[in-house]
Design a protein around this motif. Structure first.
Motif, mmCIF file in Angstrom:
data_model
loop_
_atom_site.group_PDB
_atom_site.id
_atom_site.type_symbol
_atom_site.label_atom_id
_atom_site.label_comp_id
_atom_site.label_asym_id
_atom_site.label_seq_id
_atom_site.Cartn_x
_atom_site.Cartn_y
_atom_site.Cartn_z
ATOM 1 N N PRO A 32 0.761 -0.968 0.142
ATOM 2 C CA PRO A 32 -0.567 0.042 0.100
ATOM 3 C C PRO A 32 0.761 1.322 -0.159
ATOM 4 O O PRO A 32 0.642 1.949 1.163
ATOM 5 N N GLY B 135 -3.806 -5.466 -5.009
ATOM 6 C CA GLY B 135 -3.157 -5.372 -3.513
ATOM 7 C C GLY B 135 -3.262 -6.204 -2.305
ATOM 8 O O GLY B 135 -4.108 -6.827 -2.823
ATOM 9 N N ASP C 140 -7.437 -3.209 -2.016
ATOM 10 C CA ASP C 140 -7.582 -2.768 -3.672
ATOM 11 C C ASP C 140 -6.742 -1.274 -3.655
ATOM 12 O O ASP C 140 -6.719 -0.478 -3.818
ATOM 13 N N LYS C 141 -5.806 -1.910 -4.598
ATOM 14 C CA LYS C 141 -4.093 -0.183 -5.236
ATOM 15 C C LYS C 141 -5.616 0.542 -5.969
ATOM 16 O O LYS C 141 -4.788 1.281 -5.935
ATOM 17 N N THR C 142 -5.784 0.057 -6.840
ATOM 18 C CA THR C 142 -6.810 1.082 -7.481
ATOM 19 C C THR C 142 -7.367 2.183 -6.867
ATOM 20 O O THR C 142 -7.769 3.537 -7.223
ATOM 21 N N ASP D 39 -8.952 2.634 0.369
ATOM 22 C CA ASP D 39 -8.842 1.088 0.589
ATOM 23 C C ASP D 39 -7.277 1.220 0.834
ATOM 24 O O ASP D 39 -6.617 0.288 1.318
ATOM 25 N N THR D 40 -6.137 1.436 -0.808
ATOM 26 C CA THR D 40 -4.504 1.032 -0.258
ATOM 27 C C THR D 40 -4.926 2.112 1.794
ATOM 28 O O THR D 40 -4.154 1.434 2.487
ATOM 29 N N ARG D 41 -5.429 3.268 1.541
ATOM 30 C CA ARG D 41 -4.881 3.859 3.378
ATOM 31 C C ARG D 41 -5.635 3.309 4.068
ATOM 32 O O ARG D 41 -4.125 3.301 5.170
ATOM 33 N N ALA E 83 -5.732 -0.067 3.916
ATOM 34 C CA ALA E 83 -4.493 -1.743 4.506
ATOM 35 C C ALA E 83 -3.397 -0.571 4.773
ATOM 36 O O ALA E 83 -2.801 -1.616 5.269
ATOM 37 N N HIS E 84 -2.906 0.312 5.006
ATOM 38 C CA HIS E 84 -1.219 0.695 5.480
ATOM 39 C C HIS E 84 -2.012 0.460 7.108
ATOM 40 O O HIS E 84 -0.897 0.176 7.374
#
Length: 521
Positions: free
Chosen positions: A51, A395, A448-450, A454-456, A458-459
């Motif tokens: 992420p 991701g 979902d890395k797009t 969702d990326t934030r 996940a981190h």
């Protein structure tokens, strides 16, 4: 000849002029075709599953040597110009944060060594069950070699396995599913290019004319092989491995348990069988949400936001025949040995009073049983890539804390992980891999890395998992590059100081993989 325009980024602290000179010397060692620069040639190496922004892990060049001697020269050139270098075997370490060539280094703008051309199987001794490999050899390549030469040895591999490297997986202390599944335990002898360019052969490899390099791990004096695993103290260019003799008979089996809380009783039932070597391989306890991605899309039962609701998980389990926990193990040996041990196993399941046990005959042709049965005899497959289709978006991070093989501890870890993951909107896709006395709790945090949000999340979720588990005395045994510092802190300041002292002694210029496992000069 390299031109200025082809260089996208230069290593931190190295001027463009210095880097141009270094590239010219790299080309003189490995040839211009094996020095990759420019966006077109580097883009396949830059995609990560972590992420983080891919550009945060952009490399300056990729080198593809063909011999240990070339690696020695590369390291000497790196010292001359202060160019950091990050080695990668086959770069298929997907579960710990990387994609494509998997070369996401610890810091930006390093030069990556890609060992794809150092892929020779140097020796296999069929009588002693040993192999000597270069780092670019894949598991599939080794299995093919054994089959083509009718050598009755089995390979222990991770999942997914075919495209991964035995050397790379062992150096990261990965695990497999056969009785030889503790991979570093089955390693014997290394050839290592040290940060000053010297070539070290560990243990008996240092004795001229020795024929016991791949059979006696220890040699004389301090045991050194271990310091080159999960570290940045040298670059391994050859490794010896022990391979398992093919047994006369093999009996994989599957036990299905219905409820999430059954995990405690399952562990306490299986531990004595594992410790007594009745079950000699690494037992897997796979949760329903680890089983499902191998065979079905998530959208079949839930296509909404956040974590999959429990009601939909239950509906999926009932319709697909999954247990809450799905246990896979195997028996090995002569038919007579297996018959005796099978009675011990079935008696233990019967005494527990729960769990349905199935043999290969019962499950023939069904997935994911067939892929698990293949893994436990070293069979190659890519079935577990189904995890990456579960939510989509590219991701993935594996969170892998270790615990003792006691039911109470396992239940505690499972509940903690589920609560944190679900609160951040992620599914608990987890399994336990059981050693003699420990359990690797492997969770794939799929996102979902797009999607920036969702990326934030996940981190933030990964950060909380590491912090919370540390507060309860648990830490992971491996991690992706974005979280190496945080994980290294879990192991305390004294261990970090010792690691740094070794780094300064062996690599005072900080050339090799700076920051790997949180180790700096």
């Amino acid at each position: 000849m390299t031109t200025q325009r082809e260089i996208t980024v230069t290593p931190d602290g190295v001027s463009p002029e210095q880097f141009m000179q270094a590239l010219t010397r790299f080309e003189s060692v490995v040839g211009p075709d094996n020095v990759l620069i420019g966006e077109d040639r580097l883009t396949p190496y830059r995609k990560t599953m972590m992420p983080v922004a891919d550009e945060d892990y952009a490399m300056s060049a990729v080198l593809q040597p063909t011999s240990a001697e070339q690696v020695q020269e590369i390291v000497r050139i790196c010292n001359d110009f202060g160019v950091p270098v990050w080695p990668t075997s086959t770069g298929r370490n997907f579960g710990y944060g990387t994609y494509a060539q998997g070369s996401a280094q610890g810091h930006r703008h390093q030069v990556v060594i890609d060992f794809r051309h150092m892929n020779r199987i140097l020796e296999v001794d069929a009588e002693l069950g040993t192999a000597l490999l270069e780092p670019g050899v894949t598991y599939q390549q080794l299995v093919d070699y054994l089959e083509e030469n009718d050598i009755p040895l089995w390979v222990s591999c991770p999942a997914p396995s075919a495209i991964a490297s035995p050397v790379g997986n062992t150096l990261d202390r990965g695990v497999g599913y056969t009785p030889y599944g503790e991979h570093f335990m089955m390693q014997c002898g290394m050839e290592v290019v040290l940060p000053n360019g010297d070539l070290l052969r560990t243990a008996m490899g240092g004795v001229e004319g020795s024929n016991s390099w791949q059979v006696f791990k220890w040699g004389y004096g301090p045991y050194l092989d271990g310091i080159f695993t999960q570290s940045n103290y040298g670059i391994v260019t050859k490794m010896g491995l022990w391979l398992m003799p093919k047994p006369p008979a093999y009996k994989p089996f599957y036990i299905r348990f219905r409820d999430d809380d059954d995990i405690a009783e399952i562990v306490d039932m299986m531990r004595p069988l594992r410790m007594a070597n009745i079950i000699p391989n690494a037992v897997v306890f796979a949760h329903a949400l680890w089983e499902a991605p191998a065979v079905i899309p998530r959208s079949k039962y839930y296509d909404g936001p956040g974590a999959m609701p429990q009601a939909d998980i239950e509906r999926m389990k009932e319709a697909e025949g999954f247990g809450a926990w799905n246990v896979y193990a195997a028996l090995y040996g002569t038919p007579e040995q297996i018959e005796v041990n099978w009675k011990i196993v079935t008696d233990a399941v019967r005494a527990l009073g729960k769990g349905e046990i199935f043999t290969q005959e019962d499950m023939a042709g069904t997935e994911p049983f067939e892929y698990r049965a293949a893994l436990m005899r070293g069979g190659m497959n890519l079935q577990e890539f189904g995890l990456y289709r579960w939510r989509g978006g590219g991701g993935s991070m594996w969170f892998a804390p270790v615990t003792v093989a006691k039911g109470s501890e396992t239940l505690k870890q499972t509940r903690m992980a589920m609560e944190i993951l679900n609160r951040w909107g992620f599914d608990y896709c987890g399994e336990y891999i059981v050693g003699m006395r420990d359990m690797h709790h492997v969770i794939d945090l799929l996102f979902d890395k797009t999607d920036p949000e969702d990326t934030r999340n996940a981190h933030a979720c990964m950060t909380e998992l590491i912090q919370t588990f540390r507060q309860h005395g648990y830490a992971v045994y491996r991690t992706n590059n974005a979280f190496m510092e945080q994980v290294a802190d879990c192991y305390g300041p004294v261990q970090r100081q010792v690691n740094q002292t070794l780094k300064r002694a062996l690599d005072p210029n900080g050339i090799i993989a700076p920051g790997k496992s949180g180790i700096t000069v």
